[in-house]
Design an enzyme around this catalytic site. Structure first.
Site, PDB file in Angstrom:
ATOM      1  N   ILE A  16     -41.077  -5.351 -11.235  1.00 16.22           N
ATOM      2  CA  ILE A  16     -39.626  -5.419 -10.952  1.00 16.22           C
ATOM      3  C   ILE A  16     -38.942  -4.105 -11.327  1.00 16.22           C
ATOM      4  CG2 ILE A  16     -37.511  -6.758 -11.241  1.00 16.22           C
ATOM      5  CD1 ILE A  16     -39.197  -9.133 -12.154  1.00 16.22           C
ATOM      6  N   ALA A  90     -39.192  -4.153 -19.959  1.00 15.90           N
ATOM      7  CA  ALA A  90     -40.544  -4.059 -20.545  1.00 15.90           C
ATOM      8  C   ALA A  90     -40.931  -5.346 -21.249  1.00 15.90           C
ATOM      9  CB  ALA A  90     -40.600  -2.889 -21.527  1.00 15.90           C
ATOM     10  N   THR A 137     -36.145 -14.772 -18.126  1.00 16.06           N
ATOM     11  CA  THR A 137     -36.751 -15.671 -17.150  1.00 16.06           C
ATOM     12  C   THR A 137     -36.168 -17.082 -17.244  1.00 16.06           C
ATOM     13  OG1 THR A 137     -38.845 -16.809 -16.694  1.00 16.06           O
ATOM     14  CG2 THR A 137     -38.591 -15.968 -18.893  1.00 16.06           C
ATOM     15  N   ASP A 138     -36.269 -17.818 -16.137  1.00 14.99           N
ATOM     16  CA  ASP A 138     -35.836 -19.219 -16.174  1.00 14.99           C
ATOM     17  C   ASP A 138     -36.804 -20.081 -16.991  1.00 14.99           C
ATOM     18  OD1 ASP A 138     -38.003 -19.216 -14.430  1.00 14.99           O
ATOM     19  OD2 ASP A 138     -36.971 -20.226 -12.784  1.00 14.99           O
ATOM     20  N   GLU A 139     -37.986 -19.522 -17.317  1.00  9.57           N
ATOM     21  CA  GLU A 139     -38.985 -20.323 -18.038  1.00  9.57           C
ATOM     22  C   GLU A 139     -38.528 -20.685 -19.446  1.00  9.57           C
ATOM     23  OE1 GLU A 139     -43.035 -19.020 -17.404  1.00  9.57           O
ATOM     24  OE2 GLU A 139     -42.488 -18.104 -15.502  1.00  9.57           O
ATOM     25  N   TYR A 162     -45.630 -17.159 -23.597  1.00  7.24           N
ATOM     26  CA  TYR A 162     -44.796 -16.206 -22.859  1.00  7.24           C
ATOM     27  C   TYR A 162     -43.330 -16.615 -22.909  1.00  7.24           C
ATOM     28  CZ  TYR A 162     -42.338 -14.240 -18.817  1.00  7.24           C
ATOM     29  OH  TYR A 162     -41.394 -13.651 -18.003  1.00  7.24           O
ATOM     30  N   SER A 163     -43.044 -17.870 -22.493  1.00  8.56           N
ATOM     31  CA  SER A 163     -41.627 -18.257 -22.409  1.00  8.56           C
ATOM     32  C   SER A 163     -40.994 -18.343 -23.796  1.00  8.56           C
ATOM     33  CB  SER A 163     -41.442 -19.557 -21.622  1.00  8.56           C
ATOM     34  OG  SER A 163     -42.225 -20.594 -22.138  1.00  8.56           O
ATOM     35  N   ALA A 164     -41.813 -18.711 -24.799  1.00  8.74           N
ATOM     36  CA  ALA A 164     -41.276 -18.759 -26.165  1.00  8.74           C
ATOM     37  C   ALA A 164     -40.908 -17.356 -26.642  1.00  8.74           C
ATOM     38  CB  ALA A 164     -42.297 -19.396 -27.102  1.00  8.74           C
ATOM     39  N   LYS A 166     -40.032 -14.850 -24.691  1.00 11.68           N
ATOM     40  CA  LYS A 166     -38.841 -14.414 -23.949  1.00 11.68           C
ATOM     41  C   LYS A 166     -37.599 -15.120 -24.504  1.00 11.68           C
ATOM     42  CE  LYS A 166     -38.575 -11.978 -20.896  1.00 11.68           C
ATOM     43  NZ  LYS A 166     -38.464 -10.495 -20.804  1.00 11.68           N
ATOM     44  N   ASN A 191     -39.126 -16.957 -10.156  1.00 17.28           N
ATOM     45  CA  ASN A 191     -40.316 -16.167  -9.802  1.00 17.28           C
ATOM     46  C   ASN A 191     -39.989 -15.131  -8.735  1.00 17.28           C
ATOM     47  OD1 ASN A 191     -41.327 -18.702 -11.004  1.00 17.28           O
ATOM     48  ND2 ASN A 191     -43.322 -17.834 -10.552  1.00 17.28           N
ATOM     49  N   ARG A 226     -42.278 -23.913  -7.877  1.00 16.94           N
ATOM     50  CA  ARG A 226     -41.637 -22.677  -8.316  1.00 16.94           C
ATOM     51  C   ARG A 226     -40.567 -22.298  -7.298  1.00 16.94           C
ATOM     52  NH1 ARG A 226     -43.740 -24.205 -12.145  1.00 16.94           N
ATOM     53  NH2 ARG A 226     -45.107 -23.139 -13.626  1.00 16.94           N
ATOM     54  N   TYR A 353     -50.654  12.554 -15.212  1.00 20.24           N
ATOM     55  CA  TYR A 353     -49.657  12.479 -16.273  1.00 20.24           C
ATOM     56  C   TYR A 353     -50.108  13.164 -17.557  1.00 20.24           C
ATOM     57  CZ  TYR A 353     -46.403   9.718 -13.651  1.00 20.24           C
ATOM     58  OH  TYR A 353     -45.482   9.306 -12.732  1.00 20.24           O
TER      59      TYR A 353
HETATM   60  P1  NAD Z   1     -44.871  -6.369 -15.175  1.00 21.06           P
HETATM   61  O1  NAD Z   1     -45.920  -6.987 -16.042  1.00 21.06           O
HETATM   62  O2  NAD Z   1     -45.190  -6.071 -13.761  1.00 21.06           O
HETATM   63  O3  NAD Z   1     -44.373  -5.007 -15.835  1.00 21.06           O
HETATM   64  C1  NAD Z   1     -44.113  -4.888 -17.203  1.00 21.06           C
HETATM   65  C2  NAD Z   1     -43.962  -3.404 -17.536  1.00 21.06           C
HETATM   66  O4  NAD Z   1     -43.638  -3.292 -18.927  1.00 21.06           O
HETATM   67  C3  NAD Z   1     -45.243  -2.597 -17.297  1.00 21.06           C
HETATM   68  O5  NAD Z   1     -44.931  -1.395 -16.639  1.00 21.06           O
HETATM   69  C4  NAD Z   1     -45.767  -2.334 -18.705  1.00 21.06           C
HETATM   70  O6  NAD Z   1     -46.524  -1.137 -18.805  1.00 21.06           O
HETATM   71  C5  NAD Z   1     -44.471  -2.272 -19.501  1.00 21.06           C
HETATM   72  N1  NAD Z   1     -44.671  -2.584 -20.919  1.00 21.06           N
HETATM   73  C6  NAD Z   1     -45.355  -3.626 -21.452  1.00 21.06           C
HETATM   74  N2  NAD Z   1     -45.325  -3.557 -22.789  1.00 21.06           N
HETATM   75  C7  NAD Z   1     -44.592  -2.462 -23.117  1.00 21.06           C
HETATM   76  C8  NAD Z   1     -44.182  -1.874 -24.338  1.00 21.06           C
HETATM   77  N3  NAD Z   1     -44.547  -2.395 -25.514  1.00 21.06           N
HETATM   78  N4  NAD Z   1     -43.407  -0.768 -24.296  1.00 21.06           N
HETATM   79  C9  NAD Z   1     -43.049  -0.211 -23.108  1.00 21.06           C
HETATM   80  N5  NAD Z   1     -43.424  -0.721 -21.927  1.00 21.06           N
HETATM   81  C10 NAD Z   1     -44.171  -1.833 -21.921  1.00 21.06           C
HETATM   82  O7  NAD Z   1     -43.611  -7.342 -15.299  1.00 21.06           O
HETATM   83  P2  NAD Z   1     -42.516  -7.714 -14.215  1.00 21.06           P
HETATM   84  O8  NAD Z   1     -43.022  -8.842 -13.407  1.00 21.06           O
HETATM   85  O9  NAD Z   1     -42.030  -6.479 -13.567  1.00 21.06           O
HETATM   86  O10 NAD Z   1     -41.379  -8.304 -15.171  1.00 21.06           O
HETATM   87  C11 NAD Z   1     -40.345  -7.465 -15.698  1.00 21.06           C
HETATM   88  C12 NAD Z   1     -39.426  -8.302 -16.553  1.00 21.06           C
HETATM   89  O11 NAD Z   1     -38.886  -9.384 -15.784  1.00 21.06           O
HETATM   90  C13 NAD Z   1     -40.095  -8.943 -17.765  1.00 21.06           C
HETATM   91  O12 NAD Z   1     -39.202  -8.881 -18.842  1.00 21.06           O
HETATM   92  C14 NAD Z   1     -40.324 -10.386 -17.328  1.00 21.06           C
HETATM   93  O13 NAD Z   1     -40.333 -11.258 -18.445  1.00 21.06           O
HETATM   94  C15 NAD Z   1     -39.114 -10.621 -16.443  1.00 21.06           C
HETATM   95  N6  NAD Z   1     -39.295 -11.634 -15.399  1.00 21.06           N
HETATM   96  C16 NAD Z   1     -40.289 -11.487 -14.468  1.00 21.06           C
HETATM   97  C17 NAD Z   1     -40.405 -12.448 -13.443  1.00 21.06           C
HETATM   98  C18 NAD Z   1     -41.443 -12.303 -12.369  1.00 21.06           C
HETATM   99  O14 NAD Z   1     -41.514 -13.182 -11.492  1.00 21.06           O
HETATM  100  N7  NAD Z   1     -42.226 -11.246 -12.317  1.00 21.06           N
HETATM  101  C19 NAD Z   1     -39.549 -13.557 -13.418  1.00 21.06           C
HETATM  102  C20 NAD Z   1     -38.578 -13.672 -14.419  1.00 21.06           C
HETATM  103  C21 NAD Z   1     -38.446 -12.696 -15.382  1.00 21.06           C
HETATM  104  P1  TYD Z   2     -47.524 -17.222 -11.794  1.00 21.74           P
HETATM  105  O1  TYD Z   2     -47.452 -16.241 -10.675  1.00 21.74           O
HETATM  106  O2  TYD Z   2     -48.518 -16.985 -12.876  1.00 21.74           O
HETATM  107  O3  TYD Z   2     -46.034 -17.365 -12.361  1.00 21.74           O
HETATM  108  P2  TYD Z   2     -45.437 -18.402 -13.471  1.00 21.74           P
HETATM  109  O4  TYD Z   2     -46.537 -19.093 -14.156  1.00 21.74           O
HETATM  110  O5  TYD Z   2     -44.702 -17.454 -14.391  1.00 21.74           O
HETATM  111  O6  TYD Z   2     -44.530 -19.306 -12.717  1.00 21.74           O
HETATM  112  O7  TYD Z   2     -47.833 -18.671 -11.189  1.00 21.74           O
HETATM  113  C1  TYD Z   2     -46.979 -19.294 -10.240  1.00 21.74           C
HETATM  114  C2  TYD Z   2     -47.468 -20.715 -10.031  1.00 21.74           C
HETATM  115  O8  TYD Z   2     -48.770 -20.686  -9.432  1.00 21.74           O
HETATM  116  C3  TYD Z   2     -47.652 -21.503 -11.326  1.00 21.74           C
HETATM  117  O9  TYD Z   2     -47.303 -22.865 -11.101  1.00 21.74           O
HETATM  118  C4  TYD Z   2     -49.138 -21.391 -11.621  1.00 21.74           C
HETATM  119  C5  TYD Z   2     -49.736 -21.334 -10.242  1.00 21.74           C
HETATM  120  N1  TYD Z   2     -51.003 -20.558 -10.118  1.00 21.74           N
HETATM  121  C6  TYD Z   2     -52.104 -21.132  -9.467  1.00 21.74           C
HETATM  122  O10 TYD Z   2     -52.066 -22.292  -9.020  1.00 21.74           O
HETATM  123  N2  TYD Z   2     -53.231 -20.366  -9.327  1.00 21.74           N
HETATM  124  C7  TYD Z   2     -53.317 -19.087  -9.827  1.00 21.74           C
HETATM  125  O11 TYD Z   2     -54.392 -18.439  -9.686  1.00 21.74           O
HETATM  126  C8  TYD Z   2     -52.175 -18.526 -10.479  1.00 21.74           C
HETATM  127  C9  TYD Z   2     -52.221 -17.126 -11.037  1.00 21.74           C
HETATM  128  C10 TYD Z   2     -51.035 -19.293 -10.594  1.00 21.74           C
END
Ligand code: NAD
Ligand code: TYD
Length: 357
Positions: A16, A90, A137-139, A162-164, A166, A191, A226, A353
């Protein structure tokens, strides 16, 4: 309306964060600079921003390899770039990984957020023209077992490490607002999907496995629900919060696209089957029901009336067009996927880098 100038984005090399940096820097109405501070864990990939690096690098885009847990480093980054806005992405972000190894989630998501808040509070002691936006997150709201949806006022009830972690970081951010008057906003979203998502997450994993003819692992009975939000719609929500969000407030952001996982896979396989050389029946045969995730939250659904009414946000992607463009992106970027999965990007990163930490 806030004037965004010197922005620090944490975790900007992830899914993101990299989309957000691209979204912002390509807008004509943003003239500021962006500093991306990222530790580059397995999920952080500077290749995600190669176009941005070549268009804006050293002028309006700067990369700092940094761990948010490192108070001194984060303080020096805030000072060096005279940062006025922090967008804190992050985090360790994958629920399954949090089940196998919760420690890094506590370290980064809780202690890292604390450390960054502390660095901001100290650096900004004499400023009120600043903002710390915390991405969550909504989690944190837990699991919906029947109908209904999450509101900003829904009590927290996180159930995975994870959600705890966050939820804890949200509480600390909130505490800094109330206790120290640090200007904080928080958003909790559903998501995300779209380009550059690490292929351990459900959607990219399914697309790539379909393209490669590999098994499609669906957890449990496949009926967990989701809500899917296109990452660009999320980026716009964040931009609006940064510009006009009220400090101390939380905003929910959702995609208004709820899908049970198994139906989602069926829709996806129907779309992938339209590609040349793909056969719908053979794709369906790849679906494999596998043991459920421990503590698997049943359903998430978000009410996002508040951000619509307060900030005029609307999603622009419907699920169909969002999914079509995402499939297309993965199809056209298999090289990216292979790099990420093979760890080649680590080598690429070291070569590109070197000396830039
Ligand atoms: P991601 O795992 O793709 O990216 C996380 C980034 O954070 C990576 O670039 C990683 O290198 C960096 N990072 C991790 N630990 C670090 C540290 N200690 N110091 C500096 N950088 C660090 O995650 P994402 O999916 O892009 O999610 C971004 C944010 O959005 C997170 O806070 C996540 O909880 C939140 N979020 C994500 C989703 C989703 O669907 N992906 C949904 C709701 C909320
Ligand atoms: P995920 O992308 O891990 O997001 P989150 O758990 O944060 O919602 O998973 C999305 C949904 O898909 C979740 O209900 C778990 C399910 N899932 C599978 O069924 N198979 C898989 O291999 C993965 C990674 C997730």
């Amino acid at each position: 309306m806030r004037k965004l100038q010197n922005m620090l984005v944490t975790g900007g090399a992830g899914f993101i964060g990299s989309n957000f940096i691209r979204y912002l820097l390509k807008r004509a109405d943003f003239s500021g600079l962006v500093v991306n501070a990222d530790k580059l864990t397995y999920a952080g990939n500077p290749m995600n921003l190669i176009d941005i690096e070549s268009a804006f690098g050293g002028k309006r885009y700067f990369f700092e390899k940094a761990d948010i847990c490192d108070f001194e480093k984060m303080s020096s980054v805030i000072e060096k770039y005279n940062v006025d806005t922090i967008v804190h992405f992050a985090a360790e972000s994958h629920v399954d990984r949090s089940i196998f190894g919760p420690k890094t989630f506590v370290d980064t998501n809780i202690n890292g957020t604390f450390s960054l808040l502390e660095a901001s509070r100290k650096a900004w002691a004499k400023r009120d023209d600043v903002l710390f936006h915390h991405i969550s997150t909504d989690e944190v709201y837990g699991s919906l077992d029947g109908g209904g949806c999450f509101f900003e006022t829904t009590p927290y009830n996180p159930r995975s490490p994870y959600s705890a972690s966050k939820a804890s970081s949200d509480h600390i951010a909130n505490a800094y607002y109330h206790t120290y008057n640090l200007p904080v906003t928080i958003s909790n979203c559903s998501n995300n999907y779209g380009p550059y998502q690490f292929p351990e997450k459900f959607l990219p994993l399914m697309i790539i496995n379909m393209l490669e003819g590999k098994e499609l692992p669906v957890y449990g009975d496949g009926k967990n629900v989701r809500d899917w939000l296109h990452v660009e719609d999320h980026c716009e929500a964040i931009r609006l919060i940064l510009k006009n969000g009220k400090t101390g407030e939380t905003y929910n952001v959702g995609g208004e696209s709820e899908w049970p996982n198994i139906e989602f896979v069926n829709v996806l396989s129907g779309k992938v089957a339209k590609l040349p050389s793909k056969n719908p029946d053979s794709l369906k045969k790849l679906i494999k029901i596998v043991p459920d995730r421990p503590g698997h939250d049943r359903r998430y659904a978000i009410n996002c009336d508040k951000i619509k009414a307060a900030l005029g946000w609307q999603r622009t992607y419907d699920f169909n067009t969002g999914l079509d463009s995402t499939i297309k992106w993965y199809l056209n970027n298999m090289e990216w996927t292979n790099h990420v999965r093979n760890g080649d990007y680590q080598k690429w990163m070291n070569a590109n880098y070197k000396g830039r930490t």
